[in-house]
Design a protein around this motif. Structure first.
Motif, PDB file in Angstrom:
ATOM      1  N   CYS A   1      42.553  42.168  37.091  1.00  0.00           N
ATOM      2  CA  CYS A   1      42.514  41.529  38.408  1.00  0.00           C
ATOM      3  C   CYS A   1      42.495  40.011  38.280  1.00  0.00           C
ATOM      4  O   CYS A   1      42.131  39.463  37.235  1.00  0.00           O
ATOM      5  N   GLY A   2      42.853  39.357  39.370  1.00  0.00           N
ATOM      6  CA  GLY A   2      42.845  37.906  39.385  1.00  0.00           C
ATOM      7  C   GLY A   2      42.184  37.379  40.640  1.00  0.00           C
ATOM      8  O   GLY A   2      42.076  38.073  41.657  1.00  0.00           O
TER       9      GLY A   2
ATOM     10  N   ARG B   1      41.024  49.969  43.600  1.00  0.00           N
ATOM     11  CA  ARG B   1      39.817  50.422  42.902  1.00  0.00           C
ATOM     12  C   ARG B   1      39.512  49.522  41.694  1.00  0.00           C
ATOM     13  O   ARG B   1      38.336  49.255  41.395  1.00  0.00           O
ATOM     14  N   ASN B   2      40.548  49.079  41.005  1.00  0.00           N
ATOM     15  CA  ASN B   2      40.330  48.159  39.888  1.00  0.00           C
ATOM     16  C   ASN B   2      39.686  46.870  40.363  1.00  0.00           C
ATOM     17  O   ASN B   2      38.798  46.313  39.704  1.00  0.00           O
ATOM     18  N   LEU B   3      40.126  46.395  41.518  1.00  0.00           N
ATOM     19  CA  LEU B   3      39.542  45.183  42.085  1.00  0.00           C
ATOM     20  C   LEU B   3      38.072  45.405  42.431  1.00  0.00           C
ATOM     21  O   LEU B   3      37.214  44.553  42.142  1.00  0.00           O
ATOM     22  N   GLU B   4      37.779  46.539  43.038  1.00  0.00           N
ATOM     23  CA  GLU B   4      36.393  46.848  43.385  1.00  0.00           C
ATOM     24  C   GLU B   4      35.530  46.990  42.135  1.00  0.00           C
ATOM     25  O   GLU B   4      34.360  46.602  42.114  1.00  0.00           O
TER      26      GLU B   4
ATOM     27  N   ILE C   1      41.582  34.343  47.203  1.00  0.00           N
ATOM     28  CA  ILE C   1      42.521  35.467  47.212  1.00  0.00           C
ATOM     29  C   ILE C   1      42.202  36.344  46.009  1.00  0.00           C
ATOM     30  O   ILE C   1      42.288  35.893  44.855  1.00  0.00           O
ATOM     31  N   TYR C   2      41.827  37.580  46.267  1.00  0.00           N
ATOM     32  CA  TYR C   2      41.507  38.528  45.203  1.00  0.00           C
ATOM     33  C   TYR C   2      42.681  39.488  45.023  1.00  0.00           C
ATOM     34  O   TYR C   2      43.197  40.027  46.001  1.00  0.00           O
TER      35      TYR C   2
ATOM     36  N   PHE D   1      47.276  44.993  44.900  1.00  0.00           N
ATOM     37  CA  PHE D   1      46.492  45.020  46.142  1.00  0.00           C
ATOM     38  C   PHE D   1      45.806  43.662  46.254  1.00  0.00           C
ATOM     39  O   PHE D   1      45.109  43.221  45.337  1.00  0.00           O
ATOM     40  N   ILE D   2      46.008  42.991  47.388  1.00  0.00           N
ATOM     41  CA  ILE D   2      45.478  41.642  47.597  1.00  0.00           C
ATOM     42  C   ILE D   2      44.539  41.639  48.801  1.00  0.00           C
ATOM     43  O   ILE D   2      44.889  42.173  49.857  1.00  0.00           O
ATOM     44  N   ARG D   3      43.378  41.048  48.615  1.00  0.00           N
ATOM     45  CA  ARG D   3      42.423  40.891  49.710  1.00  0.00           C
ATOM     46  C   ARG D   3      42.126  39.405  49.874  1.00  0.00           C
ATOM     47  O   ARG D   3      41.759  38.721  48.911  1.00  0.00           O
TER      48      ARG D   3
END
Length: 755
Positions: free
Chosen positions: A169-170, A290-293, A276-277, A230-232
């Motif tokens: 993730c970034g 899920r990887n981001l979480e 930006i995640y 997936f971007i949040r």
């Protein structure tokens, strides 16, 4: 005049803000990460030998300023090239425009292609969606990078962009330097006009995928997986939509059109920031989320950066070098950084990964992690042995990943990249790596299955469909029938065609590698056949010219013979260079050459003619071969010269493609004073270390302290070596002796001992 002064003052404040911001971040960097220069290798080589190379593409190291932990799934990089085209890295130092910040799967230092990537580009003012309109001119004075952090200030848009990342993730932080409208452009980077992107304005989310396509074998076919994202965004959108070829729509979704993307718009006050995640995956959008979480969730930018700093510091500190020469320390730790980019993590946080050579099917690994992007022809030489030495548990995961690929695809892959068969290069060096790991005690993988797969490659020809798909050794039938690959077999079903002599030499090495395991497993018949085949290099050695040479089925030699030209039967080199590729049987090669003095003379000739080319892998073992003669001091002389001439600071500091870290791993080993000429043997050829002191921490808890004691500043030749207080004789040291730790002292003088 006042107006001009005001403009200059604003620019001054902008610069001060940027410097203070970066200084704050940089203060978090620990003792070693500060030496890493991520821009090294991002421009054409400026080293001495590279200036003699006519083909300028061979002078590109093709590294990128990658922001990511070691061996991660996705690297984050500024993007100066829009394409995912072969041999075009996402970033080149001399390009003048930035097109965004890419979540990349580029193989560091390669001439391959990116895949499954996406890009985020922040702009201000009016919405622009055509790349030539929104691209930003930039200067390197506004740019800063470490392995865990990147920052760039946009002059036109008055934005500061910062990046950091985790394994999958970034996180991007955008700071507005003036009050304005801000737009984020998110683009799947498909060169095939494929892909999908969706924007959810209510939730502040953007997601999509970029389908991966094969190259080499099966070029252009679907690879059976995609790069998902997936971007949040932690700010409410004022506006949002999608676009293609400059046509903007307020729709939520777009797919399979040219140059597609999504945009999100905001109003920012001066000094206000957006976070930006981004999560990535090779299995699904939900998995990317899920990887981001799992890895970031709602961590602050500083928290992510601090964690990744710590990971890099721990990894770099496995080797601590001490020297007054700060430049050498920068080159060393940059090399160690480049040597830890690949192979690539391929599974999600829950263990899911795309089946190898599959059709959008997923598997789940039960132990360790699953890896891909093995630039095997390059990295079996030194980069993977470096991992075996420093991180055997990781090397075990690599070995297990190769076995899983073989089971899922039916054949052990030769050069597994893009999670597919490629047959991109020559040799069968997954076998060499597995044997190297096995012989060093790295065996927590299914050895029985590994042997079955390696043996299948060595003894069987796939059916025509599998062979065309890139499975099995190229030209194996000819090799088994004649004991070499004759000139009549042009190897048509490969990216590298012909190259019969180089293939014969490298298969002989792989046969030797497999023979070592066969012997240990008690498979006597296999061992006897394989060890005999390991001498096949003799079949293409012409005693009349004293070198390897193309040979026909009837035993006649290919004419004319040009020892120092690139010939069709040699891979990326010359007959003179490839003659020295018999790492497993140097006594046999010496006998063919007429004795060790003749070997020494031939090595002298190679270097005197300036035919040694450090910018490519086939000759990386050559400088150490003087250790097999009566003049090992010449190894010390040549290695010292190469370290000083072929590696440097700055953007042009590598003399050729880094090839997934192989070029850099050579520097790490050679500067420490030892190198794995034959990785399978577990022995390292010795040379004089470059540093006053270095300490290697092994994962078994032991430490090896290497010291050099010089009679003068110009001393580079070994007069004596002691290991734990006892005089050490010989020109090599074993892997087992190294990892026992202790203290090794090299006494160096100005004049060679045996000259």
């Amino acid at each position: 005049m006042a107006k001009k002064y005001s403009s200059v003052y604003k620019k001054y404040l902008f610069l001060v803000f940027a410097i203070l911001n970066f200084s704050s971040v940089y203060a978090q960097q620990s003792a070693l990460i500060k030496y890493v220069q991520p821009f090294s290798g991002t421009s054409a080589s400026t080293t001495m030998a590279s200036q003699h190379i006519e083909d300028k593409t061979e002078r590109l190291a093709n590294t990128i300023p990658a922001v990511a932990p070691p061996f991660s799934m996705t690297q984050w990089t500024p993007q100066t090239q829009l394409t995912e085209t072969k041999c075009l890295a996402p970033y080149y130092y001399n390009n003048k425009k930035i097109y965004g910040f890419r979540a990349s799967h580029w193989i560091s230092g390669s001439c391959t292609q990116d895949y499954g990537s996406f890009t985020i580009m922040p702009i201000s003012g009016k919405l622009k969606t055509i790349s030539t309109d929104y691209a930003e001119d930039y200067v390197h004075e506004n740019e800063a990078a470490t392995p865990s952090y990147y920052r760039l200030n946009f002059n036109r848009y008055k934005l500061q962009i910062e990046l950091s990342s985790t394994l999958r993730c970034g996180v991007m932080r955008i700071t507005a330097m003036k009050t304005d409208s801000i737009y984020l452009l998110v683009s799947p980077n498909s060169d095939e006009n494929k892909g999908y992107i969706h924007i959810d304005k209510a939730k502040g989310e953007i997601s999509g995928y970029n389908p991966v396509h094969r190259i080499y074998q099966g070029w252009g076919e679907a690879a059976g997986f995609s790069g998902y994202f997936f971007i949040r965004i932690k700010k409410v959108f004022n506006t949002g939509g999608v676009y293609s070829e400059g046509n903007v729509s307020e729709n939520h979704t777009i797919s399979n059109q040219k140059n597609i993307g999504a945009f999100a718009g905001f109003k920012l006050q001066k000094g206000e920031q957006i976070l930006i995640y981004s999560g990535t995956s090779f299995t699904s959008i939900d998995a990317a989320k899920r990887n981001l979480e799992s890895e970031i969730k709602n961590d602050t930018f500083e928290t992510v950066l601090a964690k990744t700093n710590a990971v890099w510091e721990k990894s770099l500190s496995q080797i601590k070098v001490s020297d007054l020469n700060e430049k050498k320390k920068k080159i060393f730790y940059t090399a160690l950084y480049h040597a830890q980019q690949h192979p690539r993590l391929f599974n999600d946080a829950d263990g899911s990964y795309p089946q190898f050579a599959g059709n959008y099917q997923s598997k789940k690994i039960s132990k360790g992690n699953y890896y891909d992007d093995f630039s095997m022809w390059d990295i079996y030489r030194a980069q993977l042995p470096l991992i075996e030495l420093l991180k055997p548990d990781l090397a075990n995961s690599f070995a297990n990943s190769l076995v899983l690929k073989g089971q899922q695809g039916g054949w052990l892959p030769i050069f597994p990249c893009w999670n597919s068969y490629t047959a991109a290069m020559i040799g069968d060096h997954a076998t060499a790596f597995l044997a190297s790991a096995y012989n060093k005690g790295i065996r927590d993988f299914d050895v029985k299955e590994a042997y079955r797969l390696m043996r299948q490659n060595a003894f069987q020809m796939p059916d025509s469909a599998d062979y065309l798909n890139g499975k099995g050794r190229r030209g194996i039938n000819s090799y088994l029938k004649y004991g070499y690959i004759p000139m009549e077999d042009s190897i048509p079903n490969a990216f590298h065609k012909k190259e019969q002599v180089s293939r014969t030499l490298e298969y002989a090495y792989d046969d030797y590698a497999l023979a070592t395991i066969a012997k240990d497993l008690g498979k006597k018949d296999d061992y006897n056949q394989l060890i005999k085949r390991s001498l096949n290099y003799k079949n293409i050695f012409d005693p009349q010219v004293g070198m390897v040479r193309g040979k026909f089925k009837n035993g006649n030699w290919y004419k004319p013979f040009y020892p120092d030209h690139r010939e069709p039967y040699i891979t990326e080199g010359t007959p003179r260079q490839y003659t020295f590729y018999v790492p497993h049987d140097m006594p046999g090669l010496i006998k063919l050459m007429g004795g060790s003095k003749n070997l020494e003379n031939e090595l002298d000739s190679l270097f005197d003619k300036k035919e040694y080319w450090h910018g490519n892998e086939p000759g990386h073992q050559i400088p150490f071969l003087y250790n097999y003669t009566a003049s090992p001091w010449k190894t010390q002389m040549q290695v010292n010269r190469i370290l000083n001439e072929e590696y440097d600071e700055g953007k042009g500091g590598l003399s050729g493609n880094d090839d997934a870290g192989q070029m850099s791993a050579w520097y790490v080993f050679a500067s420490l004073g030892f190198y794995p000429v034959d990785p399978v043997s577990g022995n390292y050829q010795l040379t004089s270390p470059s540093f006053k002191q270095s300490t290697i921490s092994f994962n078994n808890g032991n430490k090896l302290n290497i010291r050099t004691i010089k009679s003068s500043n110009n001393s580079i030749y070994i007069s004596k070596i002691t290991l734990n207080g006892k005089t050490f004789s010989g020109t090599y040291i074993s892997h087992n002796d190294l990892i026992k730790g202790g203290e090794m002292v090299f006494y160096l003088t100005e004049k060679p001992k045996n000259k």
